[in-house]
Design a protein around this motif. Sequence first.
Motif, PDB file in Angstrom:
ATOM      1  N   LEU A  45      -3.707   2.425  -1.604  1.00 47.53           N
ATOM      2  CA  LEU A  45      -4.791   2.704  -0.675  1.00 47.53           C
ATOM      3  C   LEU A  45      -5.493   1.430   0.047  1.00 47.53           C
ATOM      4  O   LEU A  45      -5.962   1.791   1.283  1.00 47.53           O
ATOM      5  CB  LEU A  45      -5.931   3.394  -1.345  1.00 47.53           C
ATOM      6  N   THR A  46      -5.394   0.114  -0.339  1.00 46.21           N
ATOM      7  CA  THR A  46      -5.983  -1.030   0.054  1.00 46.21           C
ATOM      8  C   THR A  46      -4.905  -1.841   0.689  1.00 46.21           C
ATOM      9  O   THR A  46      -5.277  -2.896   1.278  1.00 46.21           O
ATOM     10  CB  THR A  46      -6.654  -1.741  -0.929  1.00 46.21           C
ATOM     11  N   ALA A  47      -3.590  -1.582   0.433  1.00 51.87           N
ATOM     12  CA  ALA A  47      -2.413  -2.395   1.022  1.00 51.87           C
ATOM     13  C   ALA A  47      -2.310  -1.928   2.592  1.00 51.87           C
ATOM     14  O   ALA A  47      -2.510  -0.885   2.735  1.00 51.87           O
ATOM     15  CB  ALA A  47      -1.221  -2.370   0.087  1.00 51.87           C
ATOM     16  N   THR A  48      -1.587  -2.851   3.089  1.00 50.98           N
ATOM     17  CA  THR A  48      -0.964  -2.597   4.565  1.00 50.98           C
ATOM     18  C   THR A  48       0.572  -2.879   4.548  1.00 50.98           C
ATOM     19  O   THR A  48       1.078  -2.871   5.612  1.00 50.98           O
ATOM     20  CB  THR A  48      -1.645  -3.469   5.323  1.00 50.98           C
ATOM     21  N   ASP A  49       1.136  -2.317   3.446  1.00 48.41           N
ATOM     22  CA  ASP A  49       2.690  -2.277   3.392  1.00 48.41           C
ATOM     23  C   ASP A  49       3.271  -1.114   3.679  1.00 48.41           C
ATOM     24  O   ASP A  49       4.365  -0.941   3.584  1.00 48.41           O
ATOM     25  CB  ASP A  49       3.379  -2.986   2.186  1.00 48.41           C
ATOM     26  N   GLY A  50       2.497   0.066   3.893  1.00 45.44           N
ATOM     27  CA  GLY A  50       2.883   1.215   4.184  1.00 45.44           C
ATOM     28  C   GLY A  50       3.160   2.178   3.065  1.00 45.44           C
ATOM     29  O   GLY A  50       3.698   3.328   3.245  1.00 45.44           O
ATOM     30  N   SER A  51       2.819   1.656   2.005  1.00 46.87           N
ATOM     31  CA  SER A  51       3.331   2.427   0.665  1.00 46.87           C
ATOM     32  C   SER A  51       2.251   3.461   0.567  1.00 46.87           C
ATOM     33  O   SER A  51       2.722   4.707  -0.128  1.00 46.87           O
ATOM     34  CB  SER A  51       3.114   1.649  -0.559  1.00 46.87           C
ATOM     35  N   ALA A  52       0.999   3.478   1.226  1.00 44.20           N
ATOM     36  CA  ALA A  52       0.245   4.733   0.976  1.00 44.20           C
ATOM     37  C   ALA A  52       0.763   5.981   1.880  1.00 44.20           C
ATOM     38  O   ALA A  52       0.648   7.102   1.554  1.00 44.20           O
ATOM     39  CB  ALA A  52      -1.174   4.272   1.512  1.00 44.20           C
ATOM     40  N   GLN A  53       1.395   5.609   2.936  1.00 46.13           N
ATOM     41  CA  GLN A  53       1.892   6.790   3.636  1.00 46.13           C
ATOM     42  C   GLN A  53       3.215   7.754   3.029  1.00 46.13           C
ATOM     43  O   GLN A  53       3.415   8.629   3.356  1.00 46.13           O
ATOM     44  CB  GLN A  53       2.551   6.309   5.004  1.00 46.13           C
ATOM     45  N   ALA A  54       3.574   7.118   1.951  1.00 42.70           N
ATOM     46  CA  ALA A  54       4.517   7.785   1.141  1.00 42.70           C
ATOM     47  C   ALA A  54       4.204   8.840   0.262  1.00 42.70           C
ATOM     48  O   ALA A  54       4.718   9.503  -0.317  1.00 42.70           O
ATOM     49  CB  ALA A  54       5.461   6.842   0.423  1.00 42.70           C
ATOM     50  N   LEU A  55       2.708   8.777   0.115  1.00 38.79           N
ATOM     51  CA  LEU A  55       1.955   9.729  -0.855  1.00 38.79           C
ATOM     52  C   LEU A  55       2.158  11.258  -0.091  1.00 38.79           C
ATOM     53  O   LEU A  55       1.822  10.971   1.052  1.00 38.79           O
ATOM     54  CB  LEU A  55       0.754   9.338  -1.127  1.00 38.79           C
ATOM     55  N   ALA A  56       2.794  12.171  -0.598  1.00 45.20           N
ATOM     56  CA  ALA A  56       2.624  13.356  -0.087  1.00 45.20           C
ATOM     57  C   ALA A  56       1.389  13.909   0.404  1.00 45.20           C
ATOM     58  O   ALA A  56       0.359  14.061  -0.589  1.00 45.20           O
ATOM     59  CB  ALA A  56       3.240  14.244  -1.140  1.00 45.20           C
ATOM     60  N   GLY A  57       1.274  14.393   1.584  1.00 45.47           N
ATOM     61  CA  GLY A  57       0.012  15.068   2.134  1.00 45.47           C
ATOM     62  C   GLY A  57      -0.731  13.890   2.858  1.00 45.47           C
ATOM     63  O   GLY A  57      -1.871  14.317   3.466  1.00 45.47           O
TER      64      GLY A  57
END
Length: 390
Positions: A45-57
């Motif tokens: 939630l605090t990173a900018t590597d795009g990993s948050a967008q992988a969370l469903a929904g």
Amino acid sequence: MTGPSATGERERLARAALTRVFEPGDERGGRWLREVGAVELIRRLTATDGSAQALAGMTETRLGGYRLRASDVDSRKDLADVAAIGGRFVCPGDREWPSQLDDLGDARPIGLWVRGGCDLRLWALRSVAVVGARACTPYGAHMAATLGAGLAELGWVVVSGAAFGVDGAAHRGALAAGGATMAVLACGVDVAYPRGHAELIGRIAEQGLIMGELPPSGHPTRSRFILRNRVIAALTRGTVVVEAEYRSGSLVTARNAQRLGRFTMGVPGPATSGLSSGVHELLRGEGVLVTDAAEIVELVGEIGDLAPVRRGPVLSRDLLDAVAARVLDALPATGVTDGRDIARSAGTSTDEALGRLYELHSLGFVERHGGGWKLTSGPTCNGGTRRGVT
């Protein structure tokens, strides 16, 4: 005080941070927390590597809101602030965590901010929620205080929300009886809300426990009041609603309790009272009618915790056998009657009627008058009440 914790420092810090990011009862956040863990979730939630967008929904709008909240989180400071007022942050996995909260699934609290020196898990094992209207009637306040005191005297912990009305009366009843009580707040445990209950909340923190999902300084909102009700329902063995209208947060607590398989109870009020209409509707469904602490404990307690059997007073005539009772009923309210007429009315022989009349005379129910019989003119051992007459 509580024993050692099984939750690591990184996990605790991450969960504390998430209480500032997610609203209480956020099932989407709860699902992400279950899938990737607290440390990884706060990182995404605090990173900018795009990993948050992988969370469903997850959406850009939603992520933007989460990141805005997460930008100024200082969970170390929050933990220090709550420790400074004698509190702590209890997480799933801690020895003090009440496992019954896990029944909420993805809506279970991320953690609980707790204030007070007692063991939350142990106290919750024998706890009952007493909730109801804020603008309650004197009857509602009396019943809530009586139930709170009665439950405390029977060794049960009274749980409520520290609000005006029924909540406050229930807490005060338990405290007055020298018993245990816990308050679940819709704000930070360092915030006295409502302000008019600052002294009461302080007493509960000293003698019992204050808890909530919001971090220090967290303020209450309408939705947070509704969401905290699920914690009250899940934490306790059963929920008692004292007074509630059709639209009431107390009924939300009761419905949550029903969905979780907890006991749901209601205290009846006047049929003409709008403040009892919601309770009566609850009782028309799966709610159980209760009038005192013993009846509550009979439901939520162990086998053998039975409420006393209630009945009216036993009168002397209740102990008469069937024939004697019929003979007594055969005598008119006034005047003297012959034994033969009494026997005819009672459906028995003259000799048996005579024998019963002498028994009734010995017991003070009838008098001999010349050649006939009449009812005793003054008060009798029966209190002057005839069978079937009110």
